[in-house]
Motif scaffolding. Structure first.
Motif, mmCIF file in Angstrom:
data_model
loop_
_atom_site.group_PDB
_atom_site.id
_atom_site.type_symbol
_atom_site.label_atom_id
_atom_site.label_comp_id
_atom_site.label_asym_id
_atom_site.label_seq_id
_atom_site.Cartn_x
_atom_site.Cartn_y
_atom_site.Cartn_z
ATOM 1 N N GLN A 1 0.830 -1.209 0.000
ATOM 2 C CA GLN A 1 0.000 0.000 0.000
ATOM 3 C C GLN A 1 0.862 1.255 0.000
ATOM 4 O OE1 GLN A 1 -2.476 0.832 3.547
ATOM 5 N NE2 GLN A 1 -4.228 0.887 2.153
ATOM 6 N N THR A 2 1.907 1.246 0.801
ATOM 7 C CA THR A 2 2.823 2.395 0.852
ATOM 8 C C THR A 2 3.512 2.624 -0.489
ATOM 9 O OG1 THR A 2 3.222 2.022 3.214
ATOM 10 C CG2 THR A 2 4.855 3.341 2.019
ATOM 11 N N ALA A 3 3.796 1.536 -1.191
ATOM 12 C CA ALA A 3 4.466 1.645 -2.500
ATOM 13 C C ALA A 3 3.526 2.143 -3.587
ATOM 14 C CB ALA A 3 5.053 0.293 -2.892
ATOM 15 N N GLY A 4 2.232 2.257 -3.281
ATOM 16 C CA GLY A 4 1.272 2.744 -4.262
ATOM 17 C C GLY A 4 0.613 1.655 -5.072
ATOM 18 N N ILE A 5 0.693 0.410 -4.595
ATOM 19 C CA ILE A 5 0.071 -0.704 -5.301
ATOM 20 C C ILE A 5 -1.338 -0.904 -4.764
ATOM 21 C CG2 ILE A 5 0.200 -3.193 -5.746
ATOM 22 C CD1 ILE A 5 3.244 -2.938 -5.476
ATOM 23 N N PRO A 6 -2.341 -0.892 -5.624
ATOM 24 C CA PRO A 6 -3.721 -1.063 -5.145
ATOM 25 C C PRO A 6 -3.923 -2.421 -4.488
ATOM 26 C CG PRO A 6 -3.668 -0.279 -7.421
ATOM 27 C CD PRO A 6 -2.274 -0.705 -7.083
ATOM 28 N N LEU A 7 -4.706 -2.453 -3.427
ATOM 29 C CA LEU A 7 -5.062 -3.717 -2.802
ATOM 30 C C LEU A 7 -6.072 -4.442 -3.679
ATOM 31 C CD1 LEU A 7 -5.471 -2.637 0.948
ATOM 32 C CD2 LEU A 7 -3.416 -3.483 -0.226
ATOM 33 N N PRO A 8 -6.090 -5.767 -3.631
ATOM 34 C CA PRO A 8 -7.034 -6.515 -4.463
ATOM 35 C C PRO A 8 -8.460 -6.338 -3.956
ATOM 36 C CG PRO A 8 -5.913 -8.001 -2.960
ATOM 37 C CD PRO A 8 -5.263 -6.672 -2.792
ATOM 38 N N SER A 9 -9.411 -6.524 -4.838
ATOM 39 C CA SER A 9 -10.827 -6.441 -4.468
ATOM 40 C C SER A 9 -11.182 -7.615 -3.546
ATOM 41 C CB SER A 9 -11.689 -6.501 -5.732
ATOM 42 O OG SER A 9 -13.055 -6.497 -5.406
ATOM 43 N N PRO A 10 -11.971 -7.406 -2.511
ATOM 44 C CA PRO A 10 -12.746 -6.208 -2.157
ATOM 45 C C PRO A 10 -12.021 -5.266 -1.205
ATOM 46 C CG PRO A 10 -13.405 -7.991 -0.739
ATOM 47 C CD PRO A 10 -12.344 -8.551 -1.644
ATOM 48 N N PHE A 11 -10.731 -5.552 -0.936
ATOM 49 C CA PHE A 11 -10.027 -4.795 0.090
ATOM 50 C C PHE A 11 -9.541 -3.435 -0.406
ATOM 51 C CE2 PHE A 11 -9.536 -9.354 0.994
ATOM 52 C CZ PHE A 11 -10.274 -9.390 2.162
ATOM 53 N N GLU B 1 -11.594 -1.387 -1.307
ATOM 54 C CA GLU B 1 -12.624 -0.544 -0.695
ATOM 55 C C GLU B 1 -12.708 -0.758 0.820
ATOM 56 O OE1 GLU B 1 -16.334 -1.170 -2.627
ATOM 57 O OE2 GLU B 1 -15.663 -0.402 -4.569
ATOM 58 N N GLN B 2 -12.505 -1.988 1.271
ATOM 59 C CA GLN B 2 -12.636 -2.282 2.704
ATOM 60 C C GLN B 2 -11.432 -1.827 3.508
ATOM 61 O OE1 GLN B 2 -13.559 -6.445 3.191
ATOM 62 N NE2 GLN B 2 -15.358 -6.337 1.850
ATOM 63 N N GLY B 3 -10.273 -1.719 2.878
ATOM 64 C CA GLY B 3 -9.098 -1.199 3.558
ATOM 65 C C GLY B 3 -8.109 -2.266 4.003
ATOM 66 N N ALA B 4 -6.910 -1.809 4.355
ATOM 67 C CA ALA B 4 -5.809 -2.708 4.684
ATOM 68 C C ALA B 4 -6.084 -3.517 5.945
ATOM 69 C CB ALA B 4 -4.515 -1.916 4.840
ATOM 70 N N GLU B 5 -6.659 -2.887 6.976
ATOM 71 C CA GLU B 5 -6.890 -3.605 8.230
ATOM 72 C C GLU B 5 -7.878 -4.749 8.031
ATOM 73 O OE1 GLU B 5 -5.322 -3.470 11.076
ATOM 74 O OE2 GLU B 5 -3.995 -1.915 10.273
ATOM 75 N N SER B 6 -8.875 -4.527 7.202
ATOM 76 C CA SER B 6 -9.821 -5.602 6.896
ATOM 77 C C SER B 6 -9.113 -6.744 6.164
ATOM 78 C CB SER B 6 -10.970 -5.057 6.052
ATOM 79 O OG SER B 6 -11.893 -6.077 5.733
ATOM 80 N N PHE B 7 -8.201 -6.394 5.269
ATOM 81 C CA PHE B 7 -7.413 -7.386 4.534
ATOM 82 C C PHE B 7 -6.554 -8.192 5.514
ATOM 83 C CE2 PHE B 7 -4.456 -7.782 0.540
ATOM 84 C CZ PHE B 7 -4.596 -9.163 0.595
#
Length: 515
Positions: A434-444, A446-452
């Motif tokens: 996330q810090t490197a600017g890479i999008p998290l995979p769906s559905p996270f 939208e749900q965010g890193a902590e949910s992932f």
């Protein structure tokens, strides 16, 4: 300020104590008036010829009744005050410092000469609950603790956790709701090595949530996995010599007690010798033979399922599918390990060779291997039966589990699910991407890193696409970040010690000392 639960949040520690000390006591004067009226009645009886000592007795009775009533009223007031203040502890949104103030207020109400034996017992029970994840990971929890108490800081418990010549100091400040794990600054165990260089400070939430917080922090620092160590270059004791002593004391001595066989016979066993050479002394070089049930499960999954069998020869189409099967194998044996009784080998064989064994999504593992399943089944069965013989005839349960614990912490499985560091490793992979600017995979996305991170604690919660992302994070434009396969966080934590030999008084054999 209004005396309401919400108002307590703005109060200082001192103010909370004042509330505890000055909680209104039920009106005494009505009852006192009734007692005075009773005294007057007795006086009248004296005037009518009653003996004088009855008057003295009556006066004493009145004074004692007043005192008992005062104590009873005060206790009722304190009970009500404690109930109302304890209600605040059920509100998780309050800060740790405020929670500490609440506990201090309760302490003022209850402590006159320090906590009661019942109080101390409840503190020990709470501490044992918080430390239970470490107990399951092989750390020996004290049967009793040293204690201290003062009215400013409240009760305090402290002691030591030990595991295979490693030591952790533990301190528990009840009022401050502060648990610490750290090095043995007082060098209470001369021959043991400090597991930690620095102090870990935890402010656990109430109940099971606090236990989970301790588990997460201890896991991230490698305290729930077998220790991996090495001797510093300045040591006059090698890593091999230190580990040799630990194997001798904790593995082979146990095997001799169990089987009655000479150590030479145990070491020369044709089935055991290759495992010692590859799993323990090569891939597991530096791993201490701790008895950690989760690592035992990983060891069985690695060396009775994945390695030395036909599983690799019939590799499934994708790394994600192989990962899911490895996870299923680890889960299948986790409940078949008892740190005291040993491994239920008959149940292990049944679990890992069952035709109906399934992944979490319902796919049958035998069907995934297709025509190769019969060979997989036969070779896995042979491995399990070989280890069952070693357990029952050569090693005994404890030595067997310690060897598999090492086998579950080797380079073959140090990125597998099931280790204590798993969630901590996933956290680093996800946050760094996330810090490197890479999008998290769906559905996270939208749900965010902590949910992932929460979902990744059990990969069965993840889709194949998400698990594939976690194993090897895809680049995004020029942005890159490592996944589980290569991330630095997945590398084992290696603890380095400066070790020297010394001879104990009256002993001819050298011991090892840490500086």
């Amino acid at each position: 300020m209004a005396d309401t639960p919400d108002a307590y949040e703005q109060m200082s520690l001192a103010r909370l104590r004042q509330i505890a000390e000055k909680r209104p006591v039920r009106n005494l004067y009505l009852r006192k008036a009734e007692l005075i009226d009773e005294l007057r009645t007795l006086d009248q009886r004296v005037a009518n010829g009653e003996p004088e000592d009855h008057v003295a007795h009556a006066s004493w009775k009145v004074d004692r009744s007043i005192e008992k009533f005062r104590e009873h009223s005060l206790q009722e007031g304190l009970d009500e005050a404690e109930r109302r203040i304890r209600d605040l502890l059920e509100r998780p949104q309050h800060s740790a410092s405020f929670q500490a103030g609440v506990r201090a207020a309760i302490a003022v109400m209850r402590w006159k000469e320090g906590p009661s034996d019942e109080d101390w017992g409840s503190y020990v029970d709470r501490l044992a609950d918080l430390l239970s994840p470490l107990a399951w990971a092989g750390w020996e929890i004290p049967e009793s603790y040293d204690s201290d108490f003062d009215f400013e800081h409240g009760p305090f418990l402290f002691g030591f956790l030990t595991r295979t010549n490693m030591v952790i100091t533990v301190g528990y400040e009840v009022n401050g709701n502060r648990l610490t794990l750290g090095p043995d600054e007082a060098v209470s165990f001369d021959s043991d090595l400090d597991m930690l260089d620095d102090v870990l400070e935890i402010h656990p939430s109430p109940g099971g949530e606090g236990r989970a917080e301790v588990e997460a922090i201890a896991g991230a620092h490698g305290l729930l996995d077998p220790t991996r160590l090495k001797a510093a270059e300045t040591s006059d004791v090698s890593t091999e010599k230190l580990l040799g002593q630990l194997y001798s004391e904790f593995v082979f001595a146990s095997a001799q007690r169990s089987s009655g066989l000479p150590i030479e016979t145990i070491l020369d066993d044709a089935s055991l010798k290759p495992y010692l050479g590859l799993a323990c002394f090569t891939a597991g070089h530096g791993v201490v033979p701790d008895l950690v049930p989760s690592a035992v499960a990983l060891g069985i999954a690695t060396w009775c399922w994945r390695n030395n069998t036909a599983v690799e020869a019939h590799h499934l189409p994708s790394d994600v599918l192989m990962a899911r099967v490895n996870i299923a194998a680890t889960k299948a044996v986790q409940d078949l390990i008892d740190p005291y009784e040993g491994v239920d080998w008959e149940a292990v064989e049944q679990a890992l060779t069952s035709e109906t064994w399934q992944l979490a999504d319902g796919r049958r593992i035998s069907a995934l291997f297709g025509d190769g399943w019969n060979e997989v089944k036969r070779t896995v069965r042979d491995q399990v039966r070989s280890w069952r013989r070693l357990d029952e005839e050569v090693l005994g349960p404890e030595a067997t589990m310690r060897l598999f614990s090492v086998g579950g912490a080797t380079s073959y499985s140090d990125r597998w699910w099931g280790q204590g560091r798993w969630t901590g490793i996933c956290r680093r992979v996800i946050l760094d991407a996330q810090t490197a600017g890479i999008p998290l995979p769906s559905p996270f996305d939208e749900q965010g890193a902590e949910s992932f991170i929460d979902a990744a604690a059990d990969p069965d919660n993840l889709t194949d696409a998400v698990l594939d992302w976690l194993i090897e994070v895809p680049p995004h434009g020029t942005a890159e970040s490592d996944g589980l396969r290569f991330h630095q966080a997945a590398r084992p934590i290696v603890r380095e010690f400066e070790l020297f030999e010394f001879t104990s008084w009256g002993d001819s054999e050298d011991d090892i000392e840490q500086t």
